[in-house]
Design a protein around this motif. Structure first.
Motif, PDB file in Angstrom:
ATOM      1  N   HIS A 156       7.071   6.900   5.882  1.00 13.70           N
ATOM      2  CA  HIS A 156       6.768   5.488   5.450  1.00 13.70           C
ATOM      3  C   HIS A 156       5.710   5.204   4.858  1.00 13.70           C
ATOM      4  CE1 HIS A 156      10.421   4.281   7.728  1.00 13.70           C
ATOM      5  NE2 HIS A 156       9.954   5.233   8.637  1.00 13.70           N
ATOM      6  N   CYS A 157       4.867   6.274   4.390  1.00 12.78           N
ATOM      7  CA  CYS A 157       3.623   6.198   3.631  1.00 12.78           C
ATOM      8  C   CYS A 157       3.644   5.202   2.458  1.00 12.78           C
ATOM      9  CB  CYS A 157       3.191   7.625   3.326  1.00 12.78           C
ATOM     10  SG  CYS A 157       1.541   7.712   2.582  1.00 12.78           S
ATOM     11  N   GLU A 158       2.550   4.454   2.398  1.00 13.14           N
ATOM     12  CA  GLU A 158       2.431   3.335   1.347  1.00 13.14           C
ATOM     13  C   GLU A 158       1.826   3.983   0.178  1.00 13.14           C
ATOM     14  OE1 GLU A 158      -1.624   3.479   2.966  1.00 13.14           O
ATOM     15  OE2 GLU A 158       0.657   3.619   4.131  1.00 13.14           O
ATOM     16  N   THR A 159       1.222   5.235  -0.019  1.00  8.13           N
ATOM     17  CA  THR A 159       0.797   5.749  -0.953  1.00  8.13           C
ATOM     18  C   THR A 159       1.493   6.824  -1.849  1.00  8.13           C
ATOM     19  OG1 THR A 159      -0.190   7.621   0.419  1.00  8.13           O
ATOM     20  CG2 THR A 159      -1.712   5.633   0.147  1.00  8.13           C
ATOM     21  N   GLU A 200       6.886   5.376  -5.758  1.00  9.20           N
ATOM     22  CA  GLU A 200       8.052   5.073  -5.193  1.00  9.20           C
ATOM     23  C   GLU A 200       9.328   5.874  -5.474  1.00  9.20           C
ATOM     24  OE1 GLU A 200      10.875   0.904  -5.977  1.00  9.20           O
ATOM     25  OE2 GLU A 200       8.783   1.186  -7.051  1.00  9.20           O
ATOM     26  N   ARG A 223       9.315   8.613  -2.381  1.00  8.33           N
ATOM     27  CA  ARG A 223       9.405   7.986  -1.016  1.00  8.33           C
ATOM     28  C   ARG A 223      10.932   8.509  -0.310  1.00  8.33           C
ATOM     29  NH1 ARG A 223       7.717   1.996  -2.347  1.00  8.33           N
ATOM     30  NH2 ARG A 223       5.369   2.230  -2.783  1.00  8.33           N
ATOM     31  N   PRO A 263       7.836   1.552   3.093  1.00  4.32           N
ATOM     32  CA  PRO A 263       6.729   1.755   3.749  1.00  4.32           C
ATOM     33  C   PRO A 263       6.578   0.403   4.799  1.00  4.32           C
ATOM     34  CG  PRO A 263       6.493   0.514   1.747  1.00  4.32           C
ATOM     35  CD  PRO A 263       7.832   0.992   1.598  1.00  4.32           C
ATOM     36  N   PHE A 269       4.622  -1.720   5.330  1.00  2.00           N
ATOM     37  CA  PHE A 269       4.315  -3.307   4.816  1.00  2.00           C
ATOM     38  C   PHE A 269       5.825  -3.693   4.708  1.00  2.00           C
ATOM     39  CE2 PHE A 269       4.375  -5.744   0.937  1.00  2.00           C
ATOM     40  CZ  PHE A 269       3.598  -6.946   1.249  1.00  2.00           C
ATOM     41  N   GLN A 318       0.118  -4.680   7.277  1.00  2.00           N
ATOM     42  CA  GLN A 318       0.230  -3.319   6.739  1.00  2.00           C
ATOM     43  C   GLN A 318      -0.372  -3.391   5.494  1.00  2.00           C
ATOM     44  OE1 GLN A 318       0.733  -0.644   9.248  1.00  2.00           O
ATOM     45  NE2 GLN A 318       0.315  -2.749  10.557  1.00  2.00           N
ATOM     46  N   LYS A 334      -0.401  -2.652   1.665  1.00  3.65           N
ATOM     47  CA  LYS A 334       0.505  -2.606   0.719  1.00  3.65           C
ATOM     48  C   LYS A 334       0.612  -1.404  -0.258  1.00  3.65           C
ATOM     49  CE  LYS A 334       0.721  -7.817   0.085  1.00  3.65           C
ATOM     50  NZ  LYS A 334       0.286  -8.595  -0.979  1.00  3.65           N
ATOM     51  N   PRO A 335       1.778  -1.137  -0.718  1.00  5.29           N
ATOM     52  CA  PRO A 335       1.710   0.153  -1.683  1.00  5.29           C
ATOM     53  C   PRO A 335       0.752   0.071  -2.835  1.00  5.29           C
ATOM     54  CG  PRO A 335       3.854  -0.533  -0.763  1.00  5.29           C
ATOM     55  CD  PRO A 335       3.017  -1.858  -0.489  1.00  5.29           C
TER      56      PRO A 335
END
Length: 315
Positions: free
Chosen positions: A52-55, A58, A61, A65, A67, A133, A135-136
């Motif tokens: 679930h990492c935002e960094t 896309e 993934r 994420p 967020f 949380q 944001k990406p």
């Protein structure tokens, strides 16, 4: 009159002591809240962040994420009690009926069912409800430029963390598939044959040298060097002090080396926990057959399993 004065003094003393106790209670409550927040963040980092990492880009993934998850659940369940109940229901029984993020379900599929203590899940869910949380991130937007010749250590560490997490995702996805196919005993075969090859291939893809090491290694090729043992001991000390280790950076002749902690979670214990309790007999027999000199047993939750060691050149 004397008794009246004595009564007044007693009342004042009781009031002062009461205020003092309230003050101490307030401090204790704040400390407890901080401790719970740290535990929740640690739980999410160790057990959930890899997917679930935002960094992550896309296209790379494995799951939405944090967020996006928080946003969807808040929209459908703005009340805390309902938010927590709905998310807990899905995490304990991840199926289509309990899923509210239909787009994510179509894109990523159902998450595998992984059993965690309910108290840990509730702590993490409460943290998600109470806290915004990140944001990406999108390439090319925001951020301050560095002056020429100035090293942005935070950015270098962030890149190292991203490489470690992306590699962990690939290993985790394949490991969960192996466990779904044949249980933890079959997963031992997977680790024996494919884990190092997958790590090497991810290193080539990400243009970095990537390896996992430990002071209690299973595969002899994963034994930590003296330099790596220094960081293993440092991270262990941090965990003992209830601190959350993140990463450490070294400058090398060719670029940078990042040491990133590997912390045990519930799934790890099926092959690295206590023999006879966490590890099934069939799995233990397979481990002993494949790794006669195995040292990687006896772990508990939230202990340092080892390190990711990443060597790469800065952008």
């Amino acid at each position: 009159m004397k008794n009246a004065k004595l009564s007044l003094v007693l009342v004042l003393l009781v009031s002062i002591l009461g205020l003092s106790n309230c003050s101490n209670l307030s401090v204790d409550t704040k400390e407890q809240t901080v401790a719970q927040t740290n535990l929740a963040k640690q739980f999410l980092r160790q057990n959930c962040l890899a997917c679930h990492c935002e960094t992550a880009r896309e296209s790379e993934r494995l799951a939405p994420p944090f967020f996006a998850i928080r946003k969807h659940y808040l929209k459908d369940y703005p009340q805390k009690e309902n938010f927590e109940a709905a998310m807990l229901t899905f995490l304990q029984e991840p199926n289509e009926a309990n899923a509210i993020m239909k787009g994510a379900l179509a894109k990523f599929g159902l998450m595998p069912k992984i059993t965690f203590p309910e108290k840990d899940l509730k702590l993490a869910i409460e943290y998600l409800y109470e806290n915004d949380q990140a944001k990406p991130e999108h390439a090319g937007k925001g951020g301050k430029s560095q002056e020429k010749g100035q090293v942005d250590e935070a950015a270098i560490l962030k890149k190292g963390e991203s490489i470690a997490l992306q590699t962990k995702k690939v290993l985790g996805k394949n490991l969960m598939a192996a466990m779904a196919e044949g249980g933890s005993a079959y997963a031992v075969d997977f680790c024996n044959v494919k884990a190092i090859n997958l790590t090497d291939s991810m290193g080539q893809k990400l243009k970095a040298s990537v390896k996992r090491v430990s002071d209690k290694n299973r595969n002899p090729n994963n034994a930590a060097s003296l330099e790596e043992l220094t960081f293993i001991n440092k991270f262990k000390d941090m965990l003992a002090q209830k601190e959350i280790p993140t990463g450490e950076l070294l400058k090398t002749a060719d670029g940078y080396r990042v040491f990133y902690p590997i912390i045990t979670n519930q799934m790890c214990l099926q092959c690295h926990g206590e023999a006879g309790t966490d590890i099934a007999n069939e799995t233990l027999e397979r481990i002993r057959a494949m790794y006669p000199a195995d040292l990687a047993l006896g772990y508990k939750m939230n202990e340092l399993r080892g390190l990711w060691v990443l060597d790469y050149q800065a952008d």
